[in-house]
Design a protein around this motif. Structure first.
Motif, PDB file in Angstrom:
ATOM      1  N   LEU A  73      26.151 -17.464  -0.244  1.00 30.22           N
ATOM      2  CA  LEU A  73      27.467 -18.345  -0.158  1.00 30.22           C
ATOM      3  C   LEU A  73      28.005 -18.917  -1.300  1.00 30.22           C
ATOM      4  CD1 LEU A  73      26.650 -20.357   2.859  1.00 30.22           C
ATOM      5  CD2 LEU A  73      28.394 -18.581   2.794  1.00 30.22           C
ATOM      6  N   VAL A  78      32.100 -19.373  -2.079  1.00 26.54           N
ATOM      7  CA  VAL A  78      32.313 -19.980  -0.716  1.00 26.54           C
ATOM      8  C   VAL A  78      32.453 -21.435  -1.190  1.00 26.54           C
ATOM      9  CG1 VAL A  78      32.061 -20.341   1.616  1.00 26.54           C
ATOM     10  CG2 VAL A  78      31.820 -18.020   0.771  1.00 26.54           C
ATOM     11  N   VAL A 203      24.805 -26.825   1.409  1.00 30.06           N
ATOM     12  CA  VAL A 203      24.460 -25.462   0.850  1.00 30.06           C
ATOM     13  C   VAL A 203      23.806 -25.519  -0.601  1.00 30.06           C
ATOM     14  CG1 VAL A 203      25.444 -23.368   0.171  1.00 30.06           C
ATOM     15  CG2 VAL A 203      26.450 -24.454   2.088  1.00 30.06           C
TER      16      VAL A 203
END
Length: 346
Positions: A73, A78, A203
């Motif tokens: 990611l 992202v 994340v």
């Protein structure tokens, strides 16, 4: 359009947005409760019923999945990342990862010995343990009302433990160790990250912490579980269930971030209480876990102590901060000049 009509239309849109915000918040709370319960119940099933009694291996699969997905990611753009130098990483992130790996390992190991219902009752000790760790580290100050609260929760958990039909001391040690390491982890996050102004989204947190957790868990896995797995074929490997467990754990981390961003600490504590009672009920329904009346009485006492603790903390958080010395001097000067002017006018 007339001004009155425009005001009415704007008021209607504001009201609609308000209800939409409330609906979104409650949807996120429901999602967090669902994912949290799903992770616990799936892990219990894998370790105790699916023929895969290897908690460290299960935790390693979670860390490998989260590391890979977080890495993908971030590299795909992202989400944004925070660049940490090597010194900051080893001083701030590695100690937290070490504690987190212990929390996950021992927490999963407890499912081999204890029911989900009893584990949730033992978790009532978490707020008090976090406070005690804060006092030790210096982020919290000792207070008599908190000490009395600790006694109440401790008595409740002791009664619940005494009433546990399938009590297992090894399982209690594992769960107790998980609670202690998690409490110190939460305190260290405040000391090592928040006080230094380091802000990580979920994340990025997994990007930095999950690989370190994987490395820490490899050591006990190599000595405790790998020899057993290689010397014993009597275990069942179900990739689909392990993948579902890892995906649910990753989604849970995302939902925690969303929940923190949209709710208060009090709302999160209330949601946690609902989740605990729900898991006790589901444990009885799905796994036929026996729960005695004495256990419910003891957990009720501990539950009352946790609610009291949350209320005290909520009051302390919303207590107005005392005026700074400079502000107090300014107020005194204003009062003095006001009194002088009043005397002069008299």
């Amino acid at each position: 359009m007339a001004p009155a009509a425009r005001e009415k239309e704007a008021g209607g849109q504001t009201k609609e947005n308000f209800y939409m915000q409330i609906a979104t918040t409650y949807a996120i709370i429901a999602l967090w409760i669902f994912l949290s319960a799903a992770v616990i119940l799936i892990n219990k099933y894998i370790l105790a019923y699916a023929g895969f009694p290897y908690p460290i291996t299960l935790t390693l699969s979670h860390m490998a999945f989260c590391s890979t997905l977080a890495f993908g990611l971030i590299k795909a753009g992202v989400t944004e990342t925070v660049n940490l130098d090597t010194s900051t990483y080893f001083r701030c992130v590695v100690p937290i990862a070490a504690l987190f790996s212990g929390t996950l390992w021992m927490g999963n190991a407890a499912y081999l010995y204890l029911s989900v219902a009893f584990i949730q009752m033992l978790k009532a000790l978490m707020p008090i343990t976090v406070y005690s760790c804060g006092v030790i580290v210096g982020t919290e100050k000792y207070a008599l009302n908190y000490a009395m609260n600790m006694v109440l929760v401790g008595v409740g958990v002791a009664v619940a433990s005494y009433g546990e039909i399938n009590f297992n001391l090894i399982g209690v040690f594992f769960q107790g160790g998980s609670i202690v390491t998690e409490s110190f982890r939460l305190v260290l996050i405040q000391v090592l990250l928040q006080q230094r102004g380091i802000k990580l989204n979920p994340v990025t947190t997994l990007y930095y912490i999950a690989p370190a957790c994987f490395a820490f868990l490899l050591v006990p896995w190599s000595f405790l579980e790998l020899p057993k797995m290689m010397g014993n074929d009597d275990w069942n490997f179900v990739p689909g269930i392990l993948l579902a467990s890892a995906a649910a754990a990753f989604a849970l981390n995302m939902s925690v971030f969303l929940l923190i961003g949209r709710s208060s600490a009090l709302t999160m504590n209330v949601a946690g209480v609902i989740k605990d009672w729900l898991l006790i009920m589901l444990s009885v329904m799905m796994f036929e876990s026996p729960v005695s009346s004495l256990q419910l009485v003891g957990y009720g006492v501990a539950f009352g102590g946790v609610c009291w603790y949350n209320y005290i903390k909520y009051q302390a958080m919303n207590k107005p901060a005392p005026a700074k010395p400079a502000e107090q001097e300014a107020l005194l000067d204003d009062k003095g000049s006001s009194n002088s002017s009043n005397k002069a006018s008299a």
